[in-house]
Design an enzyme around this catalytic site. Sequence first.
Site, PDB file in Angstrom:
ATOM      1  N   CYS A   7       0.343  -1.857   0.110  1.00 19.72           N
ATOM      2  CA  CYS A   7       0.095  -0.252  -0.181  1.00 19.72           C
ATOM      3  C   CYS A   7       1.005   1.246   0.370  1.00 19.72           C
ATOM      4  O   CYS A   7       0.887   2.088   0.544  1.00 19.72           O
ATOM      5  CB  CYS A   7      -1.211   0.059   1.024  1.00 19.72           C
TER       6      CYS A   7
ATOM      7  N   ASN B 263      18.230   4.571 -12.381  1.00 23.04           N
ATOM      8  CA  ASN B 263      18.542   5.014 -11.178  1.00 23.04           C
ATOM      9  C   ASN B 263      19.852   5.018 -10.810  1.00 23.04           C
ATOM     10  O   ASN B 263      20.111   5.694  -9.550  1.00 23.04           O
ATOM     11  CB  ASN B 263      17.387   3.623 -11.235  1.00 23.04           C
TER      12      ASN B 263
ATOM     13  N   GLU C  19      16.766  -0.945  -5.201  1.00 22.59           N
ATOM     14  CA  GLU C  19      16.332  -2.630  -6.021  1.00 22.59           C
ATOM     15  C   GLU C  19      17.417  -2.740  -6.852  1.00 22.59           C
ATOM     16  O   GLU C  19      17.365  -3.488  -8.128  1.00 22.59           O
ATOM     17  CB  GLU C  19      14.782  -1.973  -7.028  1.00 22.59           C
TER      18      GLU C  19
ATOM     19  N   ALA D  68       3.620   8.260  -9.087  1.00 20.16           N
ATOM     20  CA  ALA D  68       3.170   8.430  -7.738  1.00 20.16           C
ATOM     21  C   ALA D  68       4.326   8.150  -6.828  1.00 20.16           C
ATOM     22  O   ALA D  68       4.995   8.407  -6.971  1.00 20.16           O
ATOM     23  CB  ALA D  68       2.123   7.497  -7.717  1.00 20.16           C
TER      24      ALA D  68
ATOM     25  N   ALA E 270       3.312   4.170  -3.060  1.00 18.21           N
ATOM     26  CA  ALA E 270       2.097   4.963  -3.848  1.00 18.21           C
ATOM     27  C   ALA E 270       2.610   4.141  -4.848  1.00 18.21           C
ATOM     28  O   ALA E 270       0.897   4.685  -4.938  1.00 18.21           O
ATOM     29  CB  ALA E 270       3.761   5.968  -4.080  1.00 18.21           C
TER      30      ALA E 270
ATOM     31  N   ASN F 284       9.786  -2.575 -10.535  1.00 13.61           N
ATOM     32  CA  ASN F 284      10.877  -2.276 -11.289  1.00 13.61           C
ATOM     33  C   ASN F 284      11.635  -3.423 -10.864  1.00 13.61           C
ATOM     34  O   ASN F 284      12.178  -4.131 -10.283  1.00 13.61           O
ATOM     35  CB  ASN F 284      12.145  -0.956 -10.038  1.00 13.61           C
TER      36      ASN F 284
ATOM     37  N   LYS G   1      11.800  -1.261 -19.433  1.00 16.32           N
ATOM     38  CA  LYS G   1      12.021  -0.788 -19.074  1.00 16.32           C
ATOM     39  C   LYS G   1      13.584  -1.110 -18.014  1.00 16.32           C
ATOM     40  O   LYS G   1      13.551   0.048 -17.161  1.00 16.32           O
ATOM     41  CB  LYS G   1      10.361  -1.432 -18.337  1.00 16.32           C
TER      42      LYS G   1
ATOM     43  N   ASN H  62      16.829  13.149 -12.024  1.00 12.90           N
ATOM     44  CA  ASN H  62      16.766  12.358 -13.165  1.00 12.90           C
ATOM     45  C   ASN H  62      16.924  12.735 -14.372  1.00 12.90           C
ATOM     46  O   ASN H  62      18.029  12.900 -15.586  1.00 12.90           O
ATOM     47  CB  ASN H  62      15.067  11.426 -13.642  1.00 12.90           C
TER      48      ASN H  62
HETATM   49  O1  KPL Z   1      11.028   4.148 -12.720  1.00 16.68           O
HETATM   50  C1  KPL Z   1      11.947   4.884 -12.355  1.00 16.68           C
HETATM   51  C2  KPL Z   1      12.134   5.051 -10.981  1.00 16.68           C
HETATM   52  O2  KPL Z   1      12.120   6.331 -10.921  1.00 16.68           O
HETATM   53  O3  KPL Z   1      11.969   3.958 -10.687  1.00 16.68           O
HETATM   54  C3  KPL Z   1      12.028   5.907 -13.900  1.00 16.68           C
HETATM   55  C4  KPL Z   1      10.848   5.718 -14.337  1.00 16.68           C
HETATM   56  C5  KPL Z   1      13.902   6.234 -13.556  1.00 16.68           C
HETATM   57  C6  KPL Z   1      11.423   7.794 -13.299  1.00 16.68           C
HETATM   58  O4  KPL Z   1      11.866   7.994 -12.128  1.00 16.68           O
END
Ligand code: KPL
Length: 297
Positions: free
Chosen positions: A8, A184, A256, A122, A10, A98, A176, A194
């Site tokens: 729960c 990251n 991560e 979010a 973002a 991610n 992705k 970023n």
């Molecule tokens: O997925 C993202 C993250 O911050 O984990 C990106 C796409 C890099 C956007 O900030």
Amino acid sequence: MKITVLGCGALGQLWLTALFKKGFDVQGWLRVPQPYCSVNLLELDGSEFNQSVTANDPDFLAHSDLLLVTLKAWQVSDAVKTLAKKLPATSPILLIHNGMGTVEELNDVTQPLLLGATTQAARRDGNIIIHVANGTTHIGPAKHYDRDYSHLAVTLQDVLPDVAWHDNIHSAMWRKLAVNCVINPLTALMNCPNGELSQHLPQVELICAEVAHTMAREGIHTSTENLLFYVTQVIERTGENISSMLQDVRALRHTEIDYITGYLLRRARSHGLSLPENTRLYEQIKRKESEYERVGT
Ligand code: KPL
């Protein structure tokens, strides 16, 4: 349709809000069991959604038609294995996080596994979740299943657009992954939003070249130029963002990295490839993490 949302944070609260507003029977699932979870979301149009939603009800879980998992990658395996014991065997589990590598950890789970990569943005600000930007959620089967689950994309498209179904989700997941391998660790090490990475394009290109090389060995058609173009677009579009890894590092949380650069390196190694640039970034993030995790224990 009954849906349990595991996690729960973002992204979880964003989905809980959208599902609740569309009239779905929905519950949240929290790591520390609670009968309710409070959802507080500031929506894109400036309106606020505040609602207490049922949480951690095992009977609800036992009748859920979908388990939507929005945890961080490193939290997924333990939590999903526990919940899968109570979830109906035919109810799919959709993992949106991610990085990659959790499917391999969930080999013993009998339910069908679906993967998702999202550009919905979010973030948490104190007790409130801010929906920063709309995006697309790409979903598809993690393995081959005889049953077709594409109707889920139609359902979820109506809840939180855009949602796109892919019979082969792996190329979307790898694209992705390329974005996360660049943005990251670099932002976490440079402590910058970023957008600042547009001043470091030679390094961005080196990372993309190594990812493209590995993707080719995985049988996914791409090129360094293609990935570089895609990644620089995301850098521009999310220029003001503080990446999730930089947020984790600033809050002294586990990152991560093992599921992002770590996954890339594991796949590369299995093909006999060495990736010097990504290895360096991986080691630097692990060192940073171990510095504060050692202090915290
Ligand atoms: O997925 C993202 C993250 O911050 O984990 C990106 C796409 C890099 C956007 O900030």
